[in-house]
Design a protein around this motif. Structure first.
Motif, PDB file in Angstrom:
ATOM      1  N   GLY A 446       0.829  -1.202   0.000  1.00  0.00           N
ATOM      2  CA  GLY A 446       0.000   0.000   0.000  1.00  0.00           C
ATOM      3  C   GLY A 446       0.866   1.256   0.000  1.00  0.00           C
ATOM      4  N   LYS A 447       0.199   2.408  -0.253  1.00  0.00           N
ATOM      5  CA  LYS A 447       0.892   3.699  -0.201  1.00  0.00           C
ATOM      6  C   LYS A 447       1.363   3.943   1.230  1.00  0.00           C
ATOM      7  CE  LYS A 447      -1.604   7.130  -1.089  1.00  0.00           C
ATOM      8  NZ  LYS A 447      -2.651   8.033  -1.401  1.00  0.00           N
ATOM      9  N   ALA A 448       2.553   4.571   1.359  1.00  0.00           N
ATOM     10  CA  ALA A 448       3.037   4.869   2.715  1.00  0.00           C
ATOM     11  C   ALA A 448       2.095   5.859   3.385  1.00  0.00           C
ATOM     12  CB  ALA A 448       4.437   5.450   2.648  1.00  0.00           C
ATOM     13  N   ALA A 449       1.820   5.627   4.663  1.00  0.00           N
ATOM     14  CA  ALA A 449       0.867   6.478   5.362  1.00  0.00           C
ATOM     15  C   ALA A 449       1.590   7.600   6.088  1.00  0.00           C
ATOM     16  CB  ALA A 449       0.067   5.658   6.369  1.00  0.00           C
ATOM     17  N   PRO A 450       1.064   8.833   6.024  1.00  0.00           N
ATOM     18  CA  PRO A 450       1.608   9.932   6.835  1.00  0.00           C
ATOM     19  C   PRO A 450       1.268   9.691   8.306  1.00  0.00           C
ATOM     20  CG  PRO A 450      -0.368  10.643   5.679  1.00  0.00           C
ATOM     21  CD  PRO A 450      -0.065   9.258   5.199  1.00  0.00           C
ATOM     22  N   PRO A 451       1.883  10.465   9.232  1.00  0.00           N
ATOM     23  CA  PRO A 451       1.588  10.226  10.653  1.00  0.00           C
ATOM     24  C   PRO A 451       0.122  10.420  10.995  1.00  0.00           C
ATOM     25  CG  PRO A 451       3.487  11.660  10.419  1.00  0.00           C
ATOM     26  CD  PRO A 451       2.930  11.473   9.051  1.00  0.00           C
ATOM     27  N   ASN A 452      -0.554  11.344  10.312  1.00  0.00           N
ATOM     28  CA  ASN A 452      -1.936  11.634  10.703  1.00  0.00           C
ATOM     29  C   ASN A 452      -2.829  11.761   9.481  1.00  0.00           C
ATOM     30  OD1 ASN A 452      -4.239  12.378  11.979  1.00  0.00           O
ATOM     31  ND2 ASN A 452      -3.391  14.214  12.932  1.00  0.00           N
ATOM     32  N   PRO A 453      -3.131  10.641   8.818  1.00  0.00           N
ATOM     33  CA  PRO A 453      -3.857  10.717   7.546  1.00  0.00           C
ATOM     34  C   PRO A 453      -5.273  11.260   7.683  1.00  0.00           C
ATOM     35  CG  PRO A 453      -3.682   8.453   8.288  1.00  0.00           C
ATOM     36  CD  PRO A 453      -2.830   9.267   9.193  1.00  0.00           C
ATOM     37  N   TRP A 454      -5.922  11.110   8.833  1.00  0.00           N
ATOM     38  CA  TRP A 454      -7.326  11.535   8.957  1.00  0.00           C
ATOM     39  C   TRP A 454      -7.445  12.916   9.571  1.00  0.00           C
ATOM     40  CZ3 TRP A 454      -8.575   7.858   6.027  1.00  0.00           C
ATOM     41  CH2 TRP A 454      -8.208   6.547   6.263  1.00  0.00           C
ATOM     42  N   LYS A 455      -6.320  13.589   9.847  1.00  0.00           N
ATOM     43  CA  LYS A 455      -6.323  14.867  10.563  1.00  0.00           C
ATOM     44  C   LYS A 455      -7.082  14.717  11.887  1.00  0.00           C
ATOM     45  CE  LYS A 455      -4.404  17.253   7.175  1.00  0.00           C
ATOM     46  NZ  LYS A 455      -3.655  15.983   6.899  1.00  0.00           N
ATOM     47  N   ALA A 456      -6.744  13.683  12.594  1.00  0.00           N
ATOM     48  CA  ALA A 456      -7.438  13.403  13.849  1.00  0.00           C
ATOM     49  C   ALA A 456      -6.630  13.967  15.016  1.00  0.00           C
ATOM     50  CB  ALA A 456      -7.610  11.900  14.034  1.00  0.00           C
TER      51      ALA A 456
END
Lengths: 507, 198
Positions: A446-456
């Motif tokens: 999968g694509k690498a995930a940023p630390p906070n993908p959902w802006k949570a």
């Protein structure tokens, strides 16, 4: 699926009725103790330390021991299919006198293996609960008072306290049952002066709260996810938090509602009807808080949110049938019919499993460091929702018409509802394909995930994805506000920007 | 990593939480949970006693109280003795601690011995109706806890000879003594239920 396959036609033609007895006992036990409980404790184990800013659980070794007990008792439970006499077949509640019959007279039999497995799972859960409660009480980040904890932590604490209070009662009952079965005592044997109903009290004293042990963390997941995907603060944070404990306390005093027709005295019935209905109050507080959170929010219908909405929808439905069942006259009318089966599957699968799926999708990028495929996730949701609805909605009608549960063959007049339900079950089976495909392939490539993908908002989202071994290591953020201040311009932690930058740097 | 000048917050102070001393918290939580098992047995005993049509097995109309009472006195007083053992450890009187601790172990062992004598003299067994089952279940389950307590005390006694054993605190001794008090309280309830309420 096998169970539903059997029920697609009225007469029992796929298996022998005895095998069917064994199958539904095992279906209940395996699903609860080998699927839902381990799934939930896995999820909470993963989530609790980073969410409260702890490096790890308080007792890592105890945790490992509790975990390794799971395969041990799974094997014991599944072995019982191969012992003479077959697996335990007295239903998942194992009521005496059926459960203390030992027709073959062998020391090792299905029922005995069942009790052993249940006791071991109880020990494992108690170890886990001691660990969770200690971790949450002692290891929170600086500044994180009880009323700044995420709701998920509140619900885990409430659920684990419930485990600590209820499980020993079941273990005690199981020990007595074991003695009756294997050593000829007569705690529950009428011939020896014992009382079979006593076991029912022990059993339900834990096993009704067990439902809340499972559903509370799911309420926590809902409370975490709705604000994130609606971009609004959680409505009535303190009420939602305290309601978790309301549920814990009330759920310890409702157990007799499972025993309305076992000759319980009238005052007991009325009392427990009242407490059971009372539990709808804290639950209702939560449901209204979620709806108020969604109200006028800027909804993002991603996969986790879809599962949450589906779960909430089903929960409202299952809750209403629950209040119906709490009424003594209704319960005596529909008790032991498919109406009960439909009700608890609406809670156990359509709410709890939906919540677990939502949680898995929501935190998947955090713990694997990869994004999942949104399209496959939506297919999974659609199939699951359609399958679950087809499977359990028609059973309400079958139950109201009087179809009894736990039988392999039934009256032809119920055939139509059962055909629909079986189709639904097969759709559910198919629905797991996109899920497994999604998880495996996105974890690998999968694509690498940023630390906070959902802006949570939340401590776990201030960590890199995947988090380092000891989470925040020696620099734990100081919490200033509860983690639901979306759009309120209140900082969550001190020096928030510093931690955000840091979470990107490690990547 | 803190003095990084790319960081927007220059005066950042890292937050710290000390993580030790959770063991006692965990142990107390465990004991609370453990007491629920006993509580379940006690409630079961009470309900069966009130509702059972036949309580005592045939030919028996009660059990002797005298020997168990001596046993009870010894077990309950050992709870005070262990308190003094703990106290002398706090005062760094290591040999005093070992001596009093060992006396507690002896008193516990005497209790188990008395229990054994009582069991071997009784004329009913586990299979003799509800009372037989309940009696052996309760005393046996409690006896297991006493034996566990004595073994744990033995372990603590052995450890007291290891160098630097008390560097990280006296948590082991404290929790074993807490456990011993717990076993005591359970016995008092059990004694009242089985021997006094006849």
């Amino acid at each position: 699926m096998l169970v539903r396959g059997e029920l697609i036609t009225p007469p029992s033609d796929l298996f022998d009725p005895t095998v069917y007895n064994g199958l539904y006992t095992m279906h209940g036990t395996v699903m609860l103790f080998l699927f839902l409980f381990p799934m939930l404790s896995g999820l909470t184990n993963l989530l609790v330390p980073p969410m409260i800013g702890a490096p790890d659980m308080a007792f890592p070794k105890l945790n490992a021991l509790a975990f390794w007990l799971v395969p041990v008792f799974s094997i014991i439970l599944l072995l019982s299919f191969f012992v003479p006499g077959g697996p335990a077949s007295s239903g998942w509640w194992s009521y005496p006198p059926i459960s203390i019959q030992n027709p073959l007279g062998k020391m090792i039999n299905g029922e005995m293996l069942w009790i052993t497995a249940i006791s071991l799972s109880g020990i494992s859960s108690i170890m886990g609960a001691v660990n969770f409660v200690t971790t949450i009480i002692r290891m929170r980040a600086p500044g994180m008072g009880f009323f700044k904890m995420p709701i998920f932590i509140w619900t885990v604490l409430a659920a684990q306290l419930l485990q600590l209070l209820g499980l020993p009662a079941l273990t005690g009952g199981a020990i007595m049952l074991f003695f009756d079965l294997s050593f000829g005592t007569s705690f529950f044997r009428i011939e020896g002066g014992g009382d079979p109903v006593l076991f029912q009290h022990f059993f339900w004293f834990y096993s009704h709260p067990a439902v809340y042990v499972m559903v509370l963390p799911v309420f926590g997941i809902f409370s975490e996810l709705f604000p994130v995907y609606a971009r609004k603060p959680l409505f009535g944070y303190k009420f939602v938090a305290v309601a978790s404990f309301g549920i814990t306390i009330l759920s310890l005093v409702v157990w007799v509602h499972h025993m309305f027709y076992t000759g319980t005295p009238m005052w007991m019935r009325n009392l427990f009807m009242f407490t059971t209905m009372l539990i709808a109050v804290p639950t209702g507080v939560k449901v209204f808080a979620w709806i108020a959170t969604l109200w006028g929010g800027n909804l993002r219908l991603s996969t986790p949110m879809l599962f949450c909405l589906g779960g909430l929808f089903n929960f409202i439905f299952g809750g209403i049938t629950g209040v119906m069942l709490a009424t003594v006259p209704v319960d005596i009318h529909v008790g032991n019919t498919y109406f009960v089966v439909a009700h608890f599957h609406y809670i156990i699968f359509n709410t709890i499993a939906f919540g677990i799926f939502a949680g898995i999708y929501h935190w998947f990028p955090k713990f694997t460091g990869r994004m999942f495929y949104e399209g496959l996730g939506k297919v999974h949701f659609a199939l699951t929702f359609i399958g679950a609805t087809l499977n359990w909605l028609p059973l309400h009608w079958a139950g109201l018409l009087g179809m009894p549960r736990r039988v392999a063959s039934y009256d032809p007049e119920f055939a139509i509802w059962n055909v629909i339900a079986s189709i639904g079950a097969f759709i559910l089976g198919v629905a797991s394909i996109p899920f497994i495909l999604n998880m495996v392939s996105s974890w690998v490539r999968g694509k690498a995930a940023p630390p906070n993908p959902w802006k949570a908002i939340g401590l776990e989202w201030l960590l890199p994805s995947p988090p380092p071994h000891e989470n925040f290591e020696d620099d734990i953020p100081t919490v200033l506000n509860e983690p639901y201040c979306y759009g309120l311009d209140k900082p969550f932690v001190q020096d928030e920007q510093f931690y955000i930058d840091k979470s990107f740097k490690k990547h | 990593m803190l003095s990084d000048n790319k960081s927007p917050t220059i005066n950042h102070i890292p937050g710290h939480v000390k993580h030790d001393g959770h063991n006692m918290t965990g142990f107390i939580i465990f004991l609370c949970s453990e007491s629920i098992i006993f509580f379940a047995f006690f409630v079961g005993y009470g309900i069966l006693k009130v509702t059972a049509p036949v309580w005592y097995p045939e030919g028996i109309d009660g059990i002797a109280v005298k020997e168990p009472l001596i046993n009870t006195v010894i077990l309950v007083s050992s709870s005070f003795v262990i308190y003094f053992a703990e106290k002398s450890l706090h005062k760094k009187n290591l040999w005093g601690f070992r001596f009093i601790w060992f006396i507690t172990m002896l008193m516990g062992s005497y209790f188990v011995y008395g229990q054994y004598i009582e069991w071997s003299e009784l004329s009913f067994s586990l299979q003799s109706g509800v009372f037989g089952g309940m009696f052996y279940l309760l005393t046996g389950f409690h006896g297991l806890h006493v034996i566990t307590g004595i073994l744990l005390m033995g372990l603590m006694l052995y450890r007291s000879f290891l160098p630097n054993n008390y560097k990280g605190g006296e948590m082991g001794v404290e929790s074993v003594s807490l456990f011993w008090h717990f076993v005591d309280v359970i016995w008092i309830i059990l004694f009242v239920l089985i021997y006094l309420w006849q």
